[in-house]
Motif scaffolding. Structure first.
Motif, PDB file in Angstrom:
ATOM      1  N   PHE A   1      46.640  36.286  12.954  1.00  0.00           N
ATOM      2  CA  PHE A   1      47.014  37.698  13.058  1.00  0.00           C
ATOM      3  C   PHE A   1      47.137  38.180  14.507  1.00  0.00           C
ATOM      4  CE2 PHE A   1      45.118  37.308   8.863  1.00  0.00           C
ATOM      5  CZ  PHE A   1      46.024  38.004   8.076  1.00  0.00           C
ATOM      6  N   VAL A   2      46.948  37.278  15.467  1.00  0.00           N
ATOM      7  CA  VAL A   2      47.054  37.636  16.882  1.00  0.00           C
ATOM      8  C   VAL A   2      48.293  36.970  17.470  1.00  0.00           C
ATOM      9  CG1 VAL A   2      45.963  37.463  19.158  1.00  0.00           C
ATOM     10  CG2 VAL A   2      44.563  37.933  17.133  1.00  0.00           C
ATOM     11  N   ALA A   3      49.086  37.743  18.183  1.00  0.00           N
ATOM     12  CA  ALA A   3      50.331  37.220  18.768  1.00  0.00           C
ATOM     13  C   ALA A   3      50.045  36.064  19.719  1.00  0.00           C
ATOM     14  CB  ALA A   3      51.061  38.345  19.498  1.00  0.00           C
ATOM     15  N   ALA A   4      50.836  35.012  19.616  1.00  0.00           N
ATOM     16  CA  ALA A   4      50.707  33.839  20.487  1.00  0.00           C
ATOM     17  C   ALA A   4      52.107  33.356  20.859  1.00  0.00           C
ATOM     18  CB  ALA A   4      49.917  32.749  19.786  1.00  0.00           C
ATOM     19  N   PRO A   5      52.786  34.081  21.778  1.00  0.00           N
ATOM     20  CA  PRO A   5      54.174  33.763  22.108  1.00  0.00           C
ATOM     21  C   PRO A   5      54.371  32.486  22.914  1.00  0.00           C
ATOM     22  CG  PRO A   5      53.365  35.503  23.531  1.00  0.00           C
ATOM     23  CD  PRO A   5      52.293  35.259  22.509  1.00  0.00           C
ATOM     24  N   ASP A   6      53.311  31.998  23.545  1.00  0.00           N
ATOM     25  CA  ASP A   6      53.485  30.834  24.420  1.00  0.00           C
ATOM     26  C   ASP A   6      52.238  29.955  24.366  1.00  0.00           C
ATOM     27  OD1 ASP A   6      54.446  29.052  26.287  1.00  0.00           O
ATOM     28  OD2 ASP A   6      53.875  30.283  28.013  1.00  0.00           O
ATOM     29  N   VAL A   7      52.129  29.147  23.317  1.00  0.00           N
ATOM     30  CA  VAL A   7      50.990  28.245  23.157  1.00  0.00           C
ATOM     31  C   VAL A   7      51.321  26.918  23.835  1.00  0.00           C
ATOM     32  CG1 VAL A   7      49.425  27.132  21.535  1.00  0.00           C
ATOM     33  CG2 VAL A   7      50.443  29.354  20.973  1.00  0.00           C
TER      34      VAL A   7
ATOM     35  N   ALA B   1      42.384  29.450  29.484  1.00  0.00           N
ATOM     36  CA  ALA B   1      43.540  29.521  28.590  1.00  0.00           C
ATOM     37  C   ALA B   1      44.334  30.788  28.845  1.00  0.00           C
ATOM     38  CB  ALA B   1      43.077  29.474  27.129  1.00  0.00           C
ATOM     39  N   SER B   2      45.647  30.692  28.838  1.00  0.00           N
ATOM     40  CA  SER B   2      46.501  31.841  29.137  1.00  0.00           C
ATOM     41  C   SER B   2      46.570  32.800  27.951  1.00  0.00           C
ATOM     42  CB  SER B   2      47.908  31.368  29.499  1.00  0.00           C
ATOM     43  OG  SER B   2      48.531  30.781  28.367  1.00  0.00           O
ATOM     44  N   PRO B   3      46.819  34.084  28.210  1.00  0.00           N
ATOM     45  CA  PRO B   3      46.920  35.075  27.126  1.00  0.00           C
ATOM     46  C   PRO B   3      47.994  34.732  26.099  1.00  0.00           C
ATOM     47  CG  PRO B   3      46.697  36.167  29.236  1.00  0.00           C
ATOM     48  CD  PRO B   3      46.898  34.716  29.534  1.00  0.00           C
ATOM     49  N   GLY B   4      49.050  34.032  26.540  1.00  0.00           N
ATOM     50  CA  GLY B   4      50.134  33.688  25.631  1.00  0.00           C
ATOM     51  C   GLY B   4      49.728  32.750  24.513  1.00  0.00           C
ATOM     52  N   ALA B   5      48.573  32.107  24.660  1.00  0.00           N
ATOM     53  CA  ALA B   5      48.106  31.170  23.634  1.00  0.00           C
ATOM     54  C   ALA B   5      47.383  31.866  22.499  1.00  0.00           C
ATOM     55  CB  ALA B   5      47.184  30.132  24.262  1.00  0.00           C
ATOM     56  N   GLY B   6      47.202  33.177  22.603  1.00  0.00           N
ATOM     57  CA  GLY B   6      46.502  33.905  21.553  1.00  0.00           C
ATOM     58  C   GLY B   6      45.089  33.400  21.381  1.00  0.00           C
ATOM     59  N   LEU B   7      44.685  33.187  20.135  1.00  0.00           N
ATOM     60  CA  LEU B   7      43.334  32.701  19.843  1.00  0.00           C
ATOM     61  C   LEU B   7      43.303  31.221  19.477  1.00  0.00           C
ATOM     62  CD1 LEU B   7      41.928  35.655  17.681  1.00  0.00           C
ATOM     63  CD2 LEU B   7      41.744  35.311  20.150  1.00  0.00           C
ATOM     64  N   TRP B   8      44.443  30.543  19.631  1.00  0.00           N
ATOM     65  CA  TRP B   8      44.485  29.139  19.223  1.00  0.00           C
ATOM     66  C   TRP B   8      43.582  28.230  20.052  1.00  0.00           C
ATOM     67  CZ3 TRP B   8      45.818  28.295  14.566  1.00  0.00           C
ATOM     68  CH2 TRP B   8      46.724  29.149  13.938  1.00  0.00           C
ATOM     69  N   PRO B   9      43.304  28.550  21.329  1.00  0.00           N
ATOM     70  CA  PRO B   9      42.307  27.735  22.044  1.00  0.00           C
ATOM     71  C   PRO B   9      40.931  27.780  21.389  1.00  0.00           C
ATOM     72  CG  PRO B   9      43.655  28.937  23.609  1.00  0.00           C
ATOM     73  CD  PRO B   9      44.001  29.465  22.254  1.00  0.00           C
ATOM     74  N   VAL B  10      40.585  28.911  20.777  1.00  0.00           N
ATOM     75  CA  VAL B  10      39.308  29.002  20.059  1.00  0.00           C
ATOM     76  C   VAL B  10      39.331  28.088  18.837  1.00  0.00           C
ATOM     77  CG1 VAL B  10      37.695  30.530  18.857  1.00  0.00           C
ATOM     78  CG2 VAL B  10      38.968  31.379  20.847  1.00  0.00           C
TER      79      VAL B  10
END
Length: 274
Positions: free
Chosen positions: A50-56, A165-174
């Motif tokens: 549910f969190v935007a991740a435009p650049d993972v 981790a960059s903001p563009g990755a959203g929460l996927w690093p977690v």
């Protein structure tokens, strides 16, 4: 907003450690840690959707995985320490080391420059963390201290790596971090094959979900303020087990704990102003 998110992280971590510590005295610490990371993976994946991740980027996921390795090591030693030692020793040890190393790294390697007011908050927070956990105990004063110290290194890695981790990755690093933590804990689980009662599995998973929520709040906080400040505020979590001990376990505050809580409150105010 960054301050509130970091404080929310501290609250979630505190609740997780309190519950996880109690569970580790009733079941294998490795089983509790593993179930916790599985629960954390489920919540992190749900929130990430549910969190935007435009650049993972692959690098962001790599930082998340490194953070998760720190989590796995930290939780194994933290819960092992809590299983046999005093919560008033193990938790503060993990917090003091967990905040000191990232602060040094943030200033030395990341080039962060907190204001003078923020520095006063950092300096005050360190003894406050220790005093908060120094209550009366029926166990040896040094019981679990070594485990807490090792856990602090894992927690420091967790904080530092995730903040890269960059903001563009959203929460996927977690999310990748929870997978890495599971892989770190799994070999010990397979080697020891501990048993856990089914009725304890769900609470153990819930403790991990609370810890994952804490990491989400921390990650978002680092995107709004300096890593140094986010780490210090998030690391005030030992205050939560103390307060829960008073309200749930009917424990009494020592003078040291009262002093520590007062100092922690002042430290939060200074960091917020800084």
């Amino acid at each position: 907003m960054g301050t509130l998110l970091a404080l929310a992280s501290a609250i979630s971590y505190g609740v997780s450690d309190f519950a996880g510590g109690l569970l580790s005295r009733r079941a294998s610490f490795a089983a509790v840690a593993f179930a916790g990371q599985v629960g954390g993976l489920g919540l992190a994946a749900l929130l990430a959707a549910f969190v935007a991740a435009p650049d993972v980027a692959v690098g962001d996921l790599g930082w998340g995985a490194l953070s998760g390795m720190g989590t796995g090591i930290g939780m194994l030693f933290l819960f092992r320490g809590l299983a046999s030692g005093s919560m008033s020793v193990v938790v503060p040890m993990s917090a003091v080391g967990g905040v000191a190393l990232p602060v040094v790294a943030g200033v030395t390697f990341l080039g962060e420059r907190p204001s003078l007011v923020a520095w006063l908050g950092v300096i005050l927070a360190l003894p406050a963390l220790w005093l908060v956990g120094r209550g009366t105990s029926t166990t040896s004063p040094t019981s679990g201290a070594a485990d807490g110290l090792v856990a602090s290194v894992g927690i420091a890695i967790q904080y530092l790596a995730l903040a890269q981790a960059s903001p563009g990755a959203g929460l996927w690093p977690v999310v990748t971090g929870r997978v890495a933590a599971i892989l770190v804990i799994l070999p010990l689980l397979l080697a020891t094959r501990p048993r856990m009662r089914r009725r304890l599995a769900l609470p153990a998973a819930a403790t991990g979900a609370a810890a994952a929520l804490a990491l989400v709040c921390y990650l978002l906080a680092t995107r709004l303020q300096l890593v140094v400040i986010a780490v210090v505020l998030s690391s005030l979590y030992p205050a939560i087990p103390v307060l829960l001990g008073i309200t749930v376990l009917h424990e009494r505050l020592s003078r040291r704990q009262v002093t520590g809580l007062a100092a922690a409150t002042v430290a939060v105010l200074l960091l917020a102003l800084g």
